[in-house]
Design a protein around this motif. Structure first.
Motif, PDB file in Angstrom:
ATOM      1  N   ASN A 109      10.455  13.308  27.257  1.00 16.04           N
ATOM      2  CA  ASN A 109      10.450  13.774  25.599  1.00 16.04           C
ATOM      3  C   ASN A 109      12.057  13.586  25.360  1.00 16.04           C
ATOM      4  N   ILE A 110      12.907  12.853  25.990  1.00 18.59           N
ATOM      5  CA  ILE A 110      14.205  12.570  25.627  1.00 18.59           C
ATOM      6  C   ILE A 110      14.472  11.483  24.815  1.00 18.59           C
ATOM      7  N   ASP A 111      15.129  11.223  23.846  1.00 15.39           N
ATOM      8  CA  ASP A 111      15.366  10.310  23.113  1.00 15.39           C
ATOM      9  C   ASP A 111      16.412   9.153  24.173  1.00 15.39           C
ATOM     10  N   ALA A 112      15.908   7.671  24.041  1.00 14.23           N
ATOM     11  CA  ALA A 112      16.815   6.889  24.585  1.00 14.23           C
ATOM     12  C   ALA A 112      18.140   6.939  24.369  1.00 14.23           C
ATOM     13  N   ALA A 113      18.740   7.328  23.185  1.00 11.70           N
ATOM     14  CA  ALA A 113      20.156   7.420  22.713  1.00 11.70           C
ATOM     15  C   ALA A 113      20.753   8.435  23.433  1.00 11.70           C
ATOM     16  N   GLU A 114      20.180   9.615  23.731  1.00  9.98           N
ATOM     17  CA  GLU A 114      20.610  10.628  24.656  1.00  9.98           C
ATOM     18  C   GLU A 114      20.592  10.530  26.088  1.00  9.98           C
ATOM     19  N   TYR A 115      19.311   9.991  26.369  1.00 10.33           N
ATOM     20  CA  TYR A 115      18.939   9.528  27.883  1.00 10.33           C
ATOM     21  C   TYR A 115      20.030   8.790  28.645  1.00 10.33           C
ATOM     22  N   LYS A 116      20.560   7.842  27.809  1.00 12.16           N
ATOM     23  CA  LYS A 116      21.443   6.820  28.519  1.00 12.16           C
ATOM     24  C   LYS A 116      22.632   7.388  28.961  1.00 12.16           C
ATOM     25  N   HIS A 117      23.241   8.562  28.382  1.00  3.81           N
ATOM     26  CA  HIS A 117      24.376   9.067  28.945  1.00  3.81           C
ATOM     27  C   HIS A 117      23.990  10.010  30.397  1.00  3.81           C
ATOM     28  N   ILE A 118      22.836  10.530  30.309  1.00  6.34           N
ATOM     29  CA  ILE A 118      22.600  11.083  31.378  1.00  6.34           C
ATOM     30  C   ILE A 118      22.263  10.232  32.614  1.00  6.34           C
ATOM     31  N   VAL A 119      21.656   9.260  32.591  1.00  8.44           N
ATOM     32  CA  VAL A 119      21.555   8.338  33.794  1.00  8.44           C
ATOM     33  C   VAL A 119      22.638   7.495  33.924  1.00  8.44           C
ATOM     34  N   LEU A 120      23.550   7.158  32.930  1.00  7.68           N
ATOM     35  CA  LEU A 120      24.734   6.182  33.206  1.00  7.68           C
ATOM     36  C   LEU A 120      25.657   7.186  33.750  1.00  7.68           C
ATOM     37  N   GLY A 121      25.659   8.339  33.211  1.00  8.39           N
ATOM     38  CA  GLY A 121      26.751   9.338  33.960  1.00  8.39           C
ATOM     39  C   GLY A 121      26.454   9.506  35.451  1.00  8.39           C
ATOM     40  N   LEU A 122      25.022   9.468  35.866  1.00  4.67           N
ATOM     41  CA  LEU A 122      25.037   9.769  37.188  1.00  4.67           C
ATOM     42  C   LEU A 122      25.305   8.434  37.956  1.00  4.67           C
ATOM     43  N   ILE A 123      24.998   7.131  37.220  1.00 10.87           N
ATOM     44  CA  ILE A 123      25.529   6.130  37.972  1.00 10.87           C
ATOM     45  C   ILE A 123      26.830   6.044  38.320  1.00 10.87           C
ATOM     46  N   PHE A 124      27.760   6.382  37.344  1.00  8.86           N
ATOM     47  CA  PHE A 124      29.259   6.464  37.399  1.00  8.86           C
ATOM     48  C   PHE A 124      29.773   7.407  38.374  1.00  8.86           C
ATOM     49  N   LEU A 125      28.780   8.690  38.351  1.00  7.05           N
ATOM     50  CA  LEU A 125      29.365   9.727  39.489  1.00  7.05           C
ATOM     51  C   LEU A 125      29.321   9.118  40.782  1.00  7.05           C
ATOM     52  N   LYS A 126      28.065   8.450  41.047  1.00  8.55           N
ATOM     53  CA  LYS A 126      27.688   8.156  42.133  1.00  8.55           C
ATOM     54  C   LYS A 126      28.751   6.917  42.496  1.00  8.55           C
ATOM     55  N   TYR A 127      29.315   5.997  41.825  1.00  2.28           N
ATOM     56  CA  TYR A 127      30.097   5.249  42.152  1.00  2.28           C
ATOM     57  C   TYR A 127      31.604   5.656  42.566  1.00  2.28           C
ATOM     58  N   ILE A 128      32.041   6.624  41.810  1.00  2.00           N
ATOM     59  CA  ILE A 128      33.453   7.079  42.049  1.00  2.00           C
ATOM     60  C   ILE A 128      33.165   8.102  43.550  1.00  2.00           C
ATOM     61  N   SER A 129      31.999   8.773  43.684  1.00  2.89           N
ATOM     62  CA  SER A 129      31.965   9.525  44.800  1.00  2.89           C
ATOM     63  C   SER A 129      31.960   8.452  46.212  1.00  2.89           C
ATOM     64  N   ASP A 130      30.977   7.360  45.951  1.00  2.00           N
ATOM     65  CA  ASP A 130      31.028   6.461  47.063  1.00  2.00           C
ATOM     66  C   ASP A 130      32.482   6.051  47.563  1.00  2.00           C
ATOM     67  N   ALA A 131      33.318   5.393  46.304  1.00  2.00           N
ATOM     68  CA  ALA A 131      34.753   5.126  46.602  1.00  2.00           C
ATOM     69  C   ALA A 131      35.469   6.167  47.255  1.00  2.00           C
ATOM     70  N   PHE A 132      35.413   7.253  46.799  1.00  2.00           N
ATOM     71  CA  PHE A 132      36.104   8.407  47.333  1.00  2.00           C
ATOM     72  C   PHE A 132      35.804   8.573  48.710  1.00  2.00           C
ATOM     73  N   GLU A 133      34.591   8.822  48.913  1.00  3.71           N
ATOM     74  CA  GLU A 133      34.036   8.886  50.414  1.00  3.71           C
ATOM     75  C   GLU A 133      34.270   7.993  51.475  1.00  3.71           C
ATOM     76  N   ASP A 134      34.438   6.829  51.042  1.00  3.93           N
ATOM     77  CA  ASP A 134      34.674   5.679  51.815  1.00  3.93           C
ATOM     78  C   ASP A 134      36.062   5.868  52.232  1.00  3.93           C
ATOM     79  N   LEU A 135      37.088   5.928  51.291  1.00  6.17           N
ATOM     80  CA  LEU A 135      38.344   6.115  51.614  1.00  6.17           C
ATOM     81  C   LEU A 135      38.793   7.328  52.468  1.00  6.17           C
ATOM     82  N   TYR A 136      37.889   8.510  51.877  1.00  6.74           N
ATOM     83  CA  TYR A 136      38.143   9.848  52.740  1.00  6.74           C
ATOM     84  C   TYR A 136      37.767   9.760  54.398  1.00  6.74           C
ATOM     85  N   ARG A 137      36.954   8.994  54.577  1.00  7.33           N
ATOM     86  CA  ARG A 137      36.566   8.712  56.043  1.00  7.33           C
ATOM     87  C   ARG A 137      37.736   8.062  56.980  1.00  7.33           C
TER      88      ARG A 137
END
Length: 519
Positions: free
Chosen positions: A28-56
């Motif tokens: 029941n979530i409007d697309a205008a609001e939902y985009k921030h939820i989904v795109l925020g998670l994709i972004f979080l995954k990206y910075i976490s991947d980059a961080f963990e790669d360098l961390y190792r």
């Protein structure tokens, strides 16, 4: 691409599968609001991947990383990688994806990342603990995004995540329709602008940058042509803070420096964030026929070198703003409502004449209908050059190229059309062949024409390509704003009439019911 649990569905690309799965979880979530939820998670995954790669790598401590501390923030800063605190790392969040408090965990992660990385201040969404987002669905989204990219290669992970981010931006824009068009310029239009301008090197500026698509495409263009991405630097401004956040994330996920992408709610006309910038390229898609641009406060502005733009329409204000920000050999490519090619109201015709006589207009492209999500207004592309006799291209001072591409493109749904890769190449190569010294250009009746300035004067500075290429253009002989106003009045009258009829029908129905009740 690394394997994932959807790889069995070979018939569909990963981004389409992900979109369908994510859309199912929307509920029941409007697309205008939902985009921030989904795109925020994709972004979080990206910075976490980059961080963990360098961390190792830091943890192993081999070669250049010998003696390094994996928890030292400076190590990440040195390699342009965002520092991610322990409870914001993807592995931690994914381990808690099935817990009811996962929303609070993700919001906390976003807060923690912003505190550790000043360039992300006020950028990341904190919308995950809201009541309308079911924790089970959020957990499902986290699992879904977790499957986008595996492996320890930052470049591969960033490329896949960047591609998915860009695809999702487009799909959300389609889902939002009119509203979505405010933050997203259709990809095929951006590709065409970039292919025609060829921004290989220098400063690229977009003063109404939306979610940053022009910059992403410019960098991609340089990479595709074996150029050096570091040879271009980007500058932008956006008045909508929510859209500015999307732009910052969109650029960060591509590893593009977004430090010069500025936000203020007054906008480029009232509060120019890059007053002293003289760019090599301006690439933009400003709002069409914007009447709310504060023109009444800017009657004596120094940018209006070719004439004062009307208070009720920003089209010619944008054109002059772009020119103001070009260096002496700079070029601009931008989208504008087609009415700007013919309009004579409120002095616009006089400004257009001045632009032509100043030898600034290089090329005009008439676009097909239905390319834009937020408007059915016909559109065109303008290409301006501050120096049409420069050594980079041939001297075309007293010439202009007109391309009529109205019959190109294909429908992707009933309401939306897009240009194919082949369409883009045909249009771009026509322009390049015309302006390049060794170009093999020739006029094609109904498609392109190289017109002299004398011919443009004969046609009273009307710049509609149909006039020059030899095709009848039904829209040449009216002022768009005037036609639109009349249609609006007619429509309002029809609505009033309809409302009266509806009221009458309801009244008569009520009488029938009452009568039936007495029987």
């Amino acid at each position: 691409m690394a394997k994932n649990n959807m790889s069995s569905k070979k018939e569909e690309p990963i981004e389409k599968q992900l979109w369908k799965a994510a859309d199912k979880l929307r509920k029941n979530i409007d697309a205008a609001e939902y985009k921030h939820i989904v795109l925020g998670l994709i972004f979080l995954k990206y910075i976490s991947d980059a961080f963990e790669d360098l961390y190792r790598k830091l943890e192993k401590g081999e070669g250049e990383y010998a003696g390094a501390d994996p928890e030292d923030k400076d190590e990440y800063k040195a390699e342009n990688v965002f520092f991610v605190p322990e409870k914001a790392r993807w592995s931690y969040l994914q381990s808690r994806a099935k817990l009811p408090e996962i929303g609070k965990d993700v919001d906390g992660a976003m807060d923690a990342i912003e505190k550790e990385n000043p360039s992300l201040k006020d950028v990341l969404p904190k919308v995950y603990a809201r009541g309308n987002l079911d924790p089970t669905n959020l957990g499902g989204l986290i699992d879904l995004v977790g499957n986008i990219a595996f492996g320890d290669a930052k470049a591969r992970s960033a490329d896949i995540l960047g591609h998915v981010f860009e695809y999702f931006l487009g799909e959300f824009a389609l889902a939002e329709g009119k509203k979505g068009g405010q933050f997203y310029t259709p990809r095929s239009v951006v590709e065409l602008l970039v292919e025609m301008l060829e921004p290989y090197k220098g400063r690229v500026f977009d003063p109404c940058c939306g979610s940053g698509g022009m910059f992403v495409q410019s960098e991609k263009f340089v990479q595709d042509h074996q150029g050096k991405v570091n040879d271009i630097s980007i500058y932008g401004q956006e008045s909508n803070q929510t859209t500015w956040r999307l732009a910052k994330m969109n650029l960060a996920i591509r590893g593009i420096d977004s430090s010069q992408i500025k936000w203020n709610n007054e906008g480029s006309f009232l509060n120019d964030s890059h007053k002293d910038l003289k760019a090599d390229y301006v690439i933009a898609n400003p709002p069409f026929n914007d009447s709310d641009w504060s023109g009444d406060l800017l009657r004596k502005d120094g940018r209006w070198k070719y004439g004062v733009p009307p208070v009720g329409n920003a089209n010619y204000a944008w054109i002059q703003h772009f020119i103001y920000h070009l260096n002496p050999s700079g070029q601009a490519g931008f989208v504008l409502a087609k009415g700007a090619l013919t309009s004579k109201s409120s002095g616009e015709g006089d400004i257009r004449k001045e632009l032509v006589e100043a030898r600034l207009v290089d090329c005009i492209v008439n676009l097909p209908a239905k390319l834009f999500l937020n408007t059915q207004i016909p559109a065109s592309l303008w290409f301006l050059s501050r120096n049409k006799e420069n050594g980079k291209f041939r001297n075309r001072t007293d010439e202009m190229l007109f391309i009529d591409a109205r019959n190109m493109g294909h429908l992707i749904n009933r309401r939306t059309r897009e240009l194919s890769r082949e369409d883009i190449q045909i249009i771009a190569e026509t322009y390049h062949n015309w302006r390049n010294p060794e170009g093999n250009y020739e006029d094609i009746k109904g498609f392109c024409n190289s017109a002299s300035i004398e011919r443009v004067r004969e046609l009273d500075y009307v710049l509609t390509p149909g006039r020059y290429v030899g095709l009848p253009d039904d829209e040449d002989d009216f002022d768009f704003n005037e036609r639109f106003t009349n249609l609006k009045k007619e429509f309002e009258e029809q609505l009033k009439e309809e409302a009266k009829l509806n009221a009458l029908i309801i009244e008569n129905l009520a009488k029938v019911v009452i009568k039936g009740g007495k029987d």
